[in-house]
Enzyme design. Sequence first.
Site, PDB file in Angstrom:
ATOM      1  N   TYR A  55       0.853  -1.188   0.000  1.00  0.00           N
ATOM      2  CA  TYR A  55       0.000   0.000   0.000  1.00  0.00           C
ATOM      3  C   TYR A  55       0.890   1.240   0.000  1.00  0.00           C
ATOM      4  CZ  TYR A  55      -3.284   3.655   1.012  1.00  0.00           C
ATOM      5  OH  TYR A  55      -4.020   4.806   0.919  1.00  0.00           O
ATOM      6  N   TYR A  56       0.819   2.008  -1.067  1.00  0.00           N
ATOM      7  CA  TYR A  56       1.587   3.241  -1.181  1.00  0.00           C
ATOM      8  C   TYR A  56       0.698   4.460  -1.374  1.00  0.00           C
ATOM      9  CZ  TYR A  56       5.663   0.249  -2.022  1.00  0.00           C
ATOM     10  OH  TYR A  56       6.656  -0.679  -1.908  1.00  0.00           O
TER      11      TYR A  56
ATOM     12  N   VAL B 157       2.955  -5.732   3.708  1.00  0.00           N
ATOM     13  CA  VAL B 157       4.331  -6.145   3.420  1.00  0.00           C
ATOM     14  C   VAL B 157       5.104  -5.149   2.560  1.00  0.00           C
ATOM     15  CG1 VAL B 157       3.849  -8.598   3.752  1.00  0.00           C
ATOM     16  CG2 VAL B 157       3.577  -7.593   1.473  1.00  0.00           C
ATOM     17  N   GLU B 158       4.432  -4.070   2.146  1.00  0.00           N
ATOM     18  CA  GLU B 158       5.121  -2.958   1.500  1.00  0.00           C
ATOM     19  C   GLU B 158       4.357  -1.682   1.793  1.00  0.00           C
ATOM     20  OE1 GLU B 158       6.241  -3.076  -2.630  1.00  0.00           O
ATOM     21  OE2 GLU B 158       6.626  -5.238  -2.578  1.00  0.00           O
ATOM     22  N   ASN B 159       5.101  -0.641   2.155  1.00  0.00           N
ATOM     23  CA  ASN B 159       4.547   0.690   2.364  1.00  0.00           C
ATOM     24  C   ASN B 159       5.742   1.606   2.578  1.00  0.00           C
ATOM     25  OD1 ASN B 159       3.506   2.575   5.097  1.00  0.00           O
ATOM     26  ND2 ASN B 159       2.482   2.789   3.138  1.00  0.00           N
TER      27      ASN B 159
END
Length: 480
Positions: free
Chosen positions: A316-317, A377-379
């Site tokens: 989530y960006y 797991v991504e931000n």
Amino acid sequence: MSEFPEGFLWGGATAANQLEGGYQEGGRGLSIADALPGGKDRFKIVSQPDFDWTIDTDKYTYPNHEGIDFYHHYKEDIALFAEMGFKCYRFSIAWSRIFPNGDETQPNEAGLKFYDDVIDECLANNIEPVITISHYELPLNLAKRYGGWKNRYLIEFYETFARTILTRYASKVKYWMTFNEINSAAHFPVMGQGLVPSTGANDKKNVFQAWHNQFVASAKAVKIAHELRDDIQVGCMILYATSYAYDSNPVNQLANLQHNQDFNFFCADVQVRGAYPTYTKRLLAEYNLTFDDLETTDGDLALLQQYPVDYIGFSYYMSSAVETTGSVTDTVAGNLMGGVKNPFLKASDWGWQIDPTGLRIALNELYDRYQKPLFVVENGLGAIDKPDKNFYVEDDYRIDYLKQHIEAMAGAIDDGVDLMGYTPWGCIDLVSASTGEMSKRYGFIYVDLDDQGHGTLARYPKKSFYWYQDVIKHNGLTKK
């Protein structure tokens, strides 16, 4: 401000192709990432009709070849992660380091030994490995010779790869993910599916066929993992961009509903629920396709139903807005996808709209839909960092971004969401996947390397390093 659940997995995330380097060492073969030129135009280059995966060093630079040389620096880097207090570290295994061409029957022992060492180094520092089996690094031979994931042969090759690494590491590694941002192929199938225009990337039938083959391969990996270890956890991994209708016009509301189905949910619906969703018919019809146009078997569908994933990992960006009437012309960039400009949001240096509330919405939407544990797991914030003469970076902008997103996660936990952990992207500076640049930095650790490959590769903690260390120490944000 809020304490997270006991055992919450604080950590960071990277991908082999963006940081390892050593691209021709230890018997490693070439991957598709090795053939992606560096620079802001990399997506334009690989979208040309004549792009055929040829590596042309006279014409382009290839920063992925060196990355940040984690291959030789992994002990130093993991020690820095441990100093921050990481509970887990998400990384990927380079398929071509284990099977150099992707279609061999016997693995490369030197490649396996490298990951033995990385995993053992993590465990020695009380860091739980979280492994992505396939993260935008398909062996180049599988893209050139077989045409990428549209070819059903890749199910077999992936199964061999997954069985090899799961058998080798399952006793030490509990958490796995099968494909990174699997739904990203909706907009750009080159990295996730190994498809370029010359091999059919512009034909949506190939994209859906590739997805089906990946769904089957993912289910096979879940089956293998569960047979090896009772408590193993295998997740899917999707790119999630919370989406809003631009206004209350019912036309935009319906368009947003369908956008969410088609992009945010489709791949997860198959991998989590174990069956194709009812709206598949409508989605395929938009491209003049039916399900019968895809090569599937009854055995495939039974496998999907029997071996769904255990949790949902997602990146989530940024969020996006949907406007279909043409009344809004201002657009913005994003993570492999852009959209119309949301007037309520600010954007990063690269034009990605910053929306921490969107993360709380995402967590609620996903948990309400699937009722399975979630894992961010991504931000993170890609930004231009300017170090002082001692290579210290005062990245308060990054701290502010992460703080707001951690507050959003705390809110979602209060809402009742089952959240496993948080691994911000690029916990150490690495080569950007979207632009092939070092100057687009995400890390808590500054790496002395520029876009031209010049630098000492020395590592320097940023201000955010010590801030995140404090967050982990207190299992959440403090009031100070």
